[in-house]
Structure formats: C-alpha cells, structure tokens
Design an enzyme around this catalytic site. Structure first.
Site, PDB file in Angstrom:
ATOM      1  CG  ASP A 164      -1.783   1.229   1.301  1.00 39.54           C
ATOM      2  OD1 ASP A 164      -2.818   1.202   0.602  1.00 39.54           O
ATOM      3  OD2 ASP A 164      -1.457   2.216   1.983  1.00 39.54           O
ATOM      4  CE1 TYR A 196       0.141   7.884   2.863  1.00 37.03           C
ATOM      5  CE2 TYR A 196       0.717   5.664   2.207  1.00 37.03           C
ATOM      6  CZ  TYR A 196      -0.157   6.543   2.798  1.00 37.03           C
ATOM      7  OH  TYR A 196      -1.327   6.050   3.325  1.00 37.03           O
ATOM      8  CE  LYS A 222      -4.017   4.609   0.592  1.00 38.39           C
ATOM      9  NZ  LYS A 222      -2.611   4.498   1.025  1.00 38.39           N
ATOM     10  CG  HIS A 253      -5.293   9.554   0.433  1.00 36.79           C
ATOM     11  ND1 HIS A 253      -3.937   9.553   0.196  1.00 36.79           N
ATOM     12  CD2 HIS A 253      -5.436   9.057   1.691  1.00 36.79           C
ATOM     13  CE1 HIS A 253      -3.299   9.074   1.256  1.00 36.79           C
ATOM     14  NE2 HIS A 253      -4.184   8.778   2.173  1.00 36.79           N
TER      15      HIS A 253
END
Ligand code: NDP
Length: 283
Positions: free
Chosen positions: A52, A57, A82, A115
């Site tokens: 994931d 990120y 996402k 998200h």
C-alpha cells in the site's frame, strides 16, 4: 459469516472478480526512503503480495525500488496507490494517476483509491477512476475514508461501485454499521492503522489474549482483522516484525474472543474524521 483464511498468499475476491491479498504492507511515514525500499523487499521476499502506497507519501519510487530488489516479479505484486486531495477533480486525477504510474514505472496499477472524500470534488475524481478502469489501466478502483453517507452519495451517480473502502480500523474504531453497509454492497473493507499506530501494544486486554493463544499482540489483532473479513496492511520497517506480523495462520480466535475485541470499540479515531478533515492539508 466465516471468512476463509489460509496462508499469507490468501486473497479476498473483489466485486469485479479480482483477487486481493488480504494481508499487505503499509508504507506511511518511514524514517527515510531507504527504509521503504528495504521493508518492501523484506515483505515480498517473505511472502507478502500487497503493498500500500499513496502519492502523498512521496515514496512510490522507493516502493518500486523495493519491488525490483525483491525476488518477486511485478505481476505477482498487488500494488495499491491513492490520489491526493489537491489532485482531485477529473483532469487533475488523470494527471496524478499518470504521475503515480511514472513514479512506480509500471503500466498498470492493481488498485487506485480516492484518498479522502473531498467535498465538491470526489464525484469527478471517481469519474476519472472509472475512465482509467475502463481503459484497463487499473484492475480495481476504490475509496478511502468514505463514511456511509459519502458512499451513498458517490454511488448515486457512479457507474462502477467501489471495490474497496480503506478505513481507519482497529479495536477502538470498529464502525460495524459501515462494515455491514460495505458488505451489503460488496465493497471490500480494508484497515489502515490496524495496530493503532503502535498503541495497541499497550492494551492489557491484548496482553492477556496474546498469552492465552501463545501469539504476539500484533498477530492477535491482525488475525482479528482477517477473521472479520477485513484486508489489513500493518506497517513496519523492521524485517523481524514484518515476518512475525504475518505468522498468524496457525491459530484461530474463538467467536467469544472476536466478540470481546469487537466490544472494545470506543469509536475513537487516531486519524482525522472524514466528516471534518482539512482537505487542503498537505503532509
Ligand atoms: P499501523 O497501525 O500499521 O502501526 C505502525 C506502527 O506499529 C509503526 O510504528 C511500527 O513500528 C509499529 N509496529 C509494527 N509491527 C510491530 C510489532 N510487531 N511490534 C511492535 N511495533 C510494531 O499504522 P499505520 O498508520 O502505518 O497504518 C498502516 C498503513 O495504512 C500505513 O502505513 C499506510 O500504508 C496506510 N494508511 C492509510 C491511510 C489512509 O488515509 N488511507 C491513513 C493512514 C495509514 P516499526 O516500523 O518501527 O516496526
């Protein structure tokens, strides 16, 4: 309902027939990029098949390096990313998706998620995901952090019912009604922060359960997720923990203990509430 749990390569089947591994690795908030690359490699080399990540990120590139460094070919990895809040809307989402693909150096994603339910944007974002899905660039599409009313609103206009809803989920935040709603609509529930960002290790109830079953606290809580039919993606940067967290296929929690853990629910969030999240917030 009893969910069939076999081993680390086991999957749950999504509403479009795609098989999603039920145990994966989270990659949020590593110390540095090398840490993500290493943990992805450790996980894959030890049997994990779901990774994931997310654009926000800023580690999609490190995830790719980890996959490349592992002994597992890309086709055998279920890669999930996402679209971030500031990229929502139809055109921006298409561009964000292409950027994620470029970072990952892949020509398709296994799962792409919205998200957060950004008010006024998520329907157009979803239309973009539907388009990318129809073009075969994504094997499954879904959302994160959508409560029942947001799912109902999205589904009113959607052509494709989301295949996944990734939510904060752990013994202090069960949201059984939402799980039931997702089950009814064949939307796979997926847990983020399943270990309460590490806080679950302080709970005496879990220390007791761990002793009772002769397993670790992480194994108990992750086994709870799987027995509930919830996909789970614990994050760890440490090889030993990554391996140990997945050593949960040699025991079964009793129904009474499942109910006991359910009853620990306090409707308590460690993360933001999807109803009043600050949409412009950049990590
Ligand atoms: P987790 O609940 O997975 O907890 C991670 C923490 O637990 C880390 O500090 C880790 O430390 C520690 N830990 C892991 N295994 C053990 C163990 N066996 N013993 C002791 N400590 C342990 O939190 P996350 O918030 O990371 O959630 C998991 C994933 O969910 C994220 O990484 C991300 O991929 C996703 N996510 C999605 C969100 C969304 O909005 N869609 C929001 C938040 C997360 P260490 O690394 O040192 O082992």
């Amino acid at each position: 309902m009893k969910h069939k749990i076999s081993d680390i390569s086991g999957t749950f089947t999504l509403n479009n027939g795609v098989k999603m591994p039920y145990l994966g690795l989270g990659t949020y908030m590593p110390k540095d990029s090398q840490e993500v690359t290493n943990s992805v490699r450790f996980a894959l080399d030890n049997g994990y098949r779901l990774i994931d990540t997310a654009a926000i990120y800023r580690n999609e590139n490190d995830v790719r390096l980890g996959i490349e460094a592992s002994s597992v070919p890309r086709e055998e990895v279920f890669v999930s990313s996402k679209v971030w809040n500031s990229d929502q809307g139809y055109d921006k989402t298409i561009k964000a998706f292409e950027k994620s693909l470029a970072n990952l150096q892949m020509d398709y994603l296994d799962l792409y998620l919205v998200h957060w339910p950004v008010v006024g944007e998520y329907k157009e974002t979803w239309r973009a995901l539907e388009e990318l899905y129809k073009q075969g660039k994504i094997r499954a599409i879904g959302v994160c952090n959508f409560l029942k009313h947001q799912l109902e609103d999205l589904m009113e206009d959607a052509e494709v019912i989301p295949m996944v809803n990734q939510m904060e989920f752990h013994p202090y935040l069960v949201q059984q009604e939402l799980i039931d709603f997702c089950q009814l609509h064949h939307i796979q529930y997926e847990a983020w922060s399943p270990l309460m960002e590490g806080k679950v290790f302080e709970l005496p109830e879990f220390q007791k359960l761990a002793k009772k079953y002769g397993k670790s606290i992480a194994q108990i809580v992750l086994r709870y997720d799987l027995q509930k039919g919830v996909v789970t993606i614990p994050k760890s940067s440490k090889e030993k923990r990554i391996i140990a967290n997945a050593d949960l296929f040699d025991f079964e929690l009793s129904e009474a203990d499942m109910d006991f853990i359910d009853a620990m629910d306090r409707n308590h969030r460690f993360g933001p509430n999807p109803d009043n999240f600050e949409w412009s917030y950049i990590l």
